[in-house]
Scaffold this motif. Structure first.
Motif, PDB file in Angstrom:
ATOM      1  N   PRO A 185       0.825  -1.216   0.000  1.00 53.21           N
ATOM      2  CA  PRO A 185       0.000   0.000   0.000  1.00 53.21           C
ATOM      3  C   PRO A 185       0.859   1.266   0.000  1.00 53.21           C
ATOM      4  CG  PRO A 185       0.096  -0.927   2.203  1.00 53.21           C
ATOM      5  CD  PRO A 185       0.960  -1.806   1.333  1.00 53.21           C
ATOM      6  N   VAL A 186       0.591   2.142  -0.941  1.00 54.28           N
ATOM      7  CA  VAL A 186       1.303   3.424  -1.008  1.00 54.28           C
ATOM      8  C   VAL A 186       0.265   4.524  -1.227  1.00 54.28           C
ATOM      9  CG1 VAL A 186       3.121   4.770  -2.116  1.00 54.28           C
ATOM     10  CG2 VAL A 186       3.283   2.269  -2.057  1.00 54.28           C
ATOM     11  N   PRO A 187      -0.311   5.081  -0.167  1.00 58.18           N
ATOM     12  CA  PRO A 187      -1.279   6.172  -0.346  1.00 58.18           C
ATOM     13  C   PRO A 187      -0.644   7.328  -1.115  1.00 58.18           C
ATOM     14  CG  PRO A 187      -1.252   5.415   1.923  1.00 58.18           C
ATOM     15  CD  PRO A 187      -0.081   4.769   1.244  1.00 58.18           C
ATOM     16  N   ILE A 188      -1.402   7.894  -2.043  1.00 52.76           N
ATOM     17  CA  ILE A 188      -0.877   8.919  -2.935  1.00 52.76           C
ATOM     18  C   ILE A 188      -1.670  10.210  -2.772  1.00 52.76           C
ATOM     19  CG2 ILE A 188      -0.636   9.554  -5.382  1.00 52.76           C
ATOM     20  CD1 ILE A 188       1.446   7.568  -4.466  1.00 52.76           C
ATOM     21  N   ALA A 189      -1.013  11.324  -2.976  1.00 50.57           N
ATOM     22  CA  ALA A 189      -1.672  12.625  -3.019  1.00 50.57           C
ATOM     23  C   ALA A 189      -0.934  13.484  -4.033  1.00 50.57           C
ATOM     24  CB  ALA A 189      -1.653  13.293  -1.644  1.00 50.57           C
ATOM     25  N   ASP A 190      -1.567  14.564  -4.469  1.00 47.89           N
ATOM     26  CA  ASP A 190      -0.932  15.397  -5.489  1.00 47.89           C
ATOM     27  C   ASP A 190      -0.744  16.846  -5.032  1.00 47.89           C
ATOM     28  OD1 ASP A 190      -3.524  16.328  -5.562  1.00 47.89           O
ATOM     29  OD2 ASP A 190      -3.978  15.515  -7.546  1.00 47.89           O
ATOM     30  N   GLY A 191      -0.727  17.031  -3.711  1.00 45.54           N
ATOM     31  CA  GLY A 191      -0.534  18.382  -3.179  1.00 45.54           C
ATOM     32  C   GLY A 191      -1.721  18.897  -2.407  1.00 45.54           C
ATOM     33  N   GLY A 192      -2.876  18.232  -2.545  1.00 45.83           N
ATOM     34  CA  GLY A 192      -4.061  18.635  -1.810  1.00 45.83           C
ATOM     35  C   GLY A 192      -4.178  17.909  -0.492  1.00 45.83           C
ATOM     36  N   GLU A 193      -5.423  17.797  -0.031  1.00 44.53           N
ATOM     37  CA  GLU A 193      -5.674  17.114   1.233  1.00 44.53           C
ATOM     38  C   GLU A 193      -5.128  15.683   1.180  1.00 44.53           C
ATOM     39  OE1 GLU A 193      -9.856  17.489   2.302  1.00 44.53           O
ATOM     40  OE2 GLU A 193      -9.887  19.369   1.178  1.00 44.53           O
ATOM     41  N   GLY A 194      -4.501  15.263   2.249  1.00 42.12           N
ATOM     42  CA  GLY A 194      -3.946  13.922   2.319  1.00 42.12           C
ATOM     43  C   GLY A 194      -2.477  13.836   1.997  1.00 42.12           C
ATOM     44  N   THR A 195      -1.862  14.943   1.573  1.00 47.30           N
ATOM     45  CA  THR A 195      -0.450  14.927   1.200  1.00 47.30           C
ATOM     46  C   THR A 195       0.446  14.599   2.394  1.00 47.30           C
ATOM     47  OG1 THR A 195      -0.811  16.498  -0.609  1.00 47.30           O
ATOM     48  CG2 THR A 195       1.435  16.288   0.215  1.00 47.30           C
ATOM     49  N   VAL A 196       0.164  15.210   3.532  1.00 46.88           N
ATOM     50  CA  VAL A 196       0.989  14.952   4.721  1.00 46.88           C
ATOM     51  C   VAL A 196       0.889  13.490   5.128  1.00 46.88           C
ATOM     52  CG1 VAL A 196       1.258  15.438   7.181  1.00 46.88           C
ATOM     53  CG2 VAL A 196       0.929  17.321   5.589  1.00 46.88           C
ATOM     54  N   GLU A 197      -0.331  12.975   5.232  1.00 46.91           N
ATOM     55  CA  GLU A 197      -0.521  11.587   5.640  1.00 46.91           C
ATOM     56  C   GLU A 197       0.151  10.636   4.655  1.00 46.91           C
ATOM     57  OE1 GLU A 197      -4.256   9.039   7.235  1.00 46.91           O
ATOM     58  OE2 GLU A 197      -4.448   9.726   5.166  1.00 46.91           O
ATOM     59  N   ALA A 198      -0.009  10.902   3.344  1.00 44.31           N
ATOM     60  CA  ALA A 198       0.563  10.017   2.328  1.00 44.31           C
ATOM     61  C   ALA A 198       2.081   9.983   2.420  1.00 44.31           C
ATOM     62  CB  ALA A 198       0.127  10.466   0.935  1.00 44.31           C
ATOM     63  N   LEU A 199       2.718  11.134   2.579  1.00 45.41           N
ATOM     64  CA  LEU A 199       4.180  11.179   2.610  1.00 45.41           C
ATOM     65  C   LEU A 199       4.740  10.597   3.905  1.00 45.41           C
ATOM     66  CD1 LEU A 199       4.993  14.590   0.897  1.00 45.41           C
ATOM     67  CD2 LEU A 199       5.245  12.291  -0.026  1.00 45.41           C
ATOM     68  N   GLY A 218       3.691  17.625   8.957  1.00 39.86           N
ATOM     69  CA  GLY A 218       4.478  16.411   9.124  1.00 39.86           C
ATOM     70  C   GLY A 218       5.960  16.696   9.090  1.00 39.86           C
ATOM     71  N   ILE A 219       6.715  15.850   9.763  1.00 39.62           N
ATOM     72  CA  ILE A 219       8.180  15.863   9.641  1.00 39.62           C
ATOM     73  C   ILE A 219       8.616  14.451   9.278  1.00 39.62           C
ATOM     74  CG2 ILE A 219      10.399  16.267  10.760  1.00 39.62           C
ATOM     75  CD1 ILE A 219       9.105  18.311  12.544  1.00 39.62           C
ATOM     76  N   LEU A 220       9.244  14.307   8.102  1.00 34.42           N
ATOM     77  CA  LEU A 220       9.690  12.999   7.651  1.00 34.42           C
ATOM     78  C   LEU A 220      10.958  12.594   8.395  1.00 34.42           C
ATOM     79  CD1 LEU A 220       9.146  13.376   3.793  1.00 34.42           C
ATOM     80  CD2 LEU A 220       7.505  12.711   5.574  1.00 34.42           C
ATOM     81  N   ASN A 221      11.318  11.341   8.271  1.00 35.31           N
ATOM     82  CA  ASN A 221      12.490  10.826   8.993  1.00 35.31           C
ATOM     83  C   ASN A 221      13.779  11.552   8.642  1.00 35.31           C
ATOM     84  OD1 ASN A 221      11.084   8.964  10.505  1.00 35.31           O
ATOM     85  ND2 ASN A 221      11.419   7.266   9.078  1.00 35.31           N
ATOM     86  N   ASP A 222      13.841  12.132   7.436  1.00 37.69           N
ATOM     87  CA  ASP A 222      15.052  12.845   7.042  1.00 37.69           C
ATOM     88  C   ASP A 222      15.022  14.321   7.445  1.00 37.69           C
ATOM     89  OD1 ASP A 222      13.264  13.990   5.269  1.00 37.69           O
ATOM     90  OD2 ASP A 222      14.380  13.467   3.450  1.00 37.69           O
ATOM     91  N   GLY A 223      13.988  14.733   8.197  1.00 41.75           N
ATOM     92  CA  GLY A 223      13.897  16.115   8.670  1.00 41.75           C
ATOM     93  C   GLY A 223      13.118  17.044   7.767  1.00 41.75           C
ATOM     94  N   VAL A 277       6.561  18.657   5.918  1.00 43.08           N
ATOM     95  CA  VAL A 277       5.502  18.558   4.912  1.00 43.08           C
ATOM     96  C   VAL A 277       4.280  19.307   5.426  1.00 43.08           C
ATOM     97  CG1 VAL A 277       4.124  17.033   3.474  1.00 43.08           C
ATOM     98  CG2 VAL A 277       6.358  16.268   4.285  1.00 43.08           C
ATOM     99  N   ILE A 278       3.810  20.248   4.620  1.00 41.25           N
ATOM    100  CA  ILE A 278       2.696  21.104   5.036  1.00 41.25           C
ATOM    101  C   ILE A 278       1.608  21.081   3.964  1.00 41.25           C
ATOM    102  CG2 ILE A 278       2.017  23.517   5.417  1.00 41.25           C
ATOM    103  CD1 ILE A 278       4.841  23.918   6.650  1.00 41.25           C
ATOM    104  N   GLU A 279       0.364  20.931   4.388  1.00 45.51           N
ATOM    105  CA  GLU A 279      -0.791  21.107   3.504  1.00 45.51           C
ATOM    106  C   GLU A 279      -1.400  22.462   3.820  1.00 45.51           C
ATOM    107  OE1 GLU A 279      -3.818  18.123   4.016  1.00 45.51           O
ATOM    108  OE2 GLU A 279      -2.335  16.518   4.076  1.00 45.51           O
ATOM    109  N   MET A 280      -1.458  23.347   2.839  1.00 50.13           N
ATOM    110  CA  MET A 280      -2.065  24.635   3.127  1.00 50.13           C
ATOM    111  C   MET A 280      -3.538  24.467   3.523  1.00 50.13           C
ATOM    112  SD  MET A 280      -4.437  26.295   0.997  1.00 50.13           S
ATOM    113  CE  MET A 280      -3.892  27.975   1.105  1.00 50.13           C
ATOM    114  N   ALA A 281      -4.194  23.415   3.018  1.00 51.44           N
ATOM    115  CA  ALA A 281      -5.603  23.205   3.337  1.00 51.44           C
ATOM    116  C   ALA A 281      -5.835  22.944   4.818  1.00 51.44           C
ATOM    117  CB  ALA A 281      -6.159  22.044   2.517  1.00 51.44           C
TER     118      ALA A 281
END
Length: 377
Positions: free
Chosen positions: A37-51, A77-82, A85-89
């Motif tokens: 499973p690889v949840p995908i987003a394109d910059g809108g809602e769900g981008t933080v969760e997906a990444l 969000g903050i990924l493991n590499d620092g 990740v921000i969703e403006m929404a």
């Protein structure tokens, strides 16, 4: 079989993670396949969760300024590499405002700047900012205000929030801008190429869905033109006609002008971070989807990016979506093998959205039973 699940969210119904869960449930009613499973987003809602789900990391809650100036509970969000990740929404999204209160003359991106500042304080110096789903039309002025930029009127007073205030700006004072942004890299995930102003600009194309009347659209467009002129005078650079400047009510413009951000298709960013190419190379079948698929999907939306990458490696691609709209079959040309809608009988959009999870499970089960009619290599 090894099956890669890479759907976008079904907007207003299921997150991309929930869609993955439903697809997996349907598959496992038929076969005990290896599921990726690889949840995908394109910059809108769900981008933080997906990444965060794809790359590892954490999601942090934060109270910031909402689109109408009220406090809202948002997150980043903050990924493991620092990487932040921000969703403006999350702070300035259309979904945060009841329909009768939507007014892009007043809505602000201030909360986006506050989220950036919070991530800076945690040591983040690389940012991915998804700018889909905005309620705003302020050119990113609010975001910049939260980071210390002052927009002054003829009397030297700071302007207030919203696209209706931009015409008052006579001077931009950058002396108090957060200096940490100069040591940072900002990548903006966007799937639109609109300029800031004009017939294809932020106000004319997206203003009405944010509550703008025809009269308001004219005011907002003129205000953004004025804003762009002052920005050019201050920075020496004109960002207004760069593709994507008009994204999110001109937030794309503001991020380029004040944070030196680079705009990039959201699906490309997500696919890169999720290492999707490696995963596609190693699978037997790819399943993707979205709330509604039509000819517009080919223009930078998640399923199109997935299909193009899968075609490169000769992998079959199934798109399972809430609905199949006008000229959706054009996507066969980019690598899609077959399309399916989750709808199994005449029903309203509201009913389909309420029942989306179970409908996905049932239809995915049907698809797998059909596939298994044929011998597998």
């Amino acid at each position: 079989m090894k099956i890669l699940l890479a759907p976008d969210s079904f907007k207003g119904s299921l997150s991309s993670k929930e869609v993955c869960n439903a697809l997996e449930e349907g598959i496992k009613k038929v076969i005990n396949a290896e599921i990726i499973p690889v949840p995908i987003a394109d910059g809108g809602e769900g981008t933080v969760e997906a990444l965060v789900m794809s790359a590892g990391g954490e999601i942090i809650d934060a109270y910031v300024t909402g689109p109408l100036g009220e406090k809202v509970k948002a997150f980043y969000g903050i990924l493991n590499d620092g990487t932040a990740v921000i969703e403006m929404a999350a702070s300035s999204g259309l979904y945060l405002i009841p329909e009768h209160m939507r007014n892009p003359l007043k809505t602000t991106t201030y909360g986006v700047g506050e989220l950036i500042k919070l991530a800076l304080e945690r040591g983040c110096r690389k940012f991915i900012i998804g700018i889909g789903g905005s309620a705003t039309n302020d050119g990113g002025a609010g975001m910049a205000q939260a980071l210390g930029v002052r927009f002054l009127d003829i009397n030297g007073n700071e302007i207030s929030y919203g696209g209706g205030e931009l015409n008052k700006i006579e001077k931009i004072d950058l002396s108090n801008i957060d200096k940490r942004i100069y040591d940072s890299e900002f990548i903006v995930a966007s799937d639109v190429d609109n300029p800031l102003c004009g017939e294809r600009g932020a106000s004319a194309v997206y203003g009405p869905q944010k509550g703008a009347t025809p009269e308001m659209v004219k005011i907002l467009d003129e205000n953004l033109k004025h804003f762009a002129q002052i920005v050019t005078k201050t920075t020496g650079k004109d960002y207004s006609n760069i593709p994507g400047a008009g994204a999110a009510g001109g937030l794309g413009f503001g991020l380029m002008a004040f944070l030196n951000a680079k705009l990039k298709p959201g699906i490309e960013i997500v696919m890169e971070i999720a290492k999707l190419e490696e995963k596609i190379k190693d699978c037997d079948l790819v399943v993707t989807g979205e709330g509604d698929t039509d000819f517009q999907t080919v223009f930078g939306k998640a399923p199109a990016g997935i299909a193009k990458l899968a075609k490169k490696y000769g992998k079959p691609v199934i798109i399972l979506s809430g609905g199949l709209g006008k000229n959706y079959k054009k996507l066969y040309d980019i690598g899609v093998t077959a399309f399916f809608s989750i709808v199994n009988k005449p029903m309203s959009i509201e009913e389909a959205m309420r029942s989306a999870y179970s409908l996905i499970v049932d239809r995915m089960e049907d698809i797998m039973r059909t596939i298994l009619v044929y011998p597998q290599d």
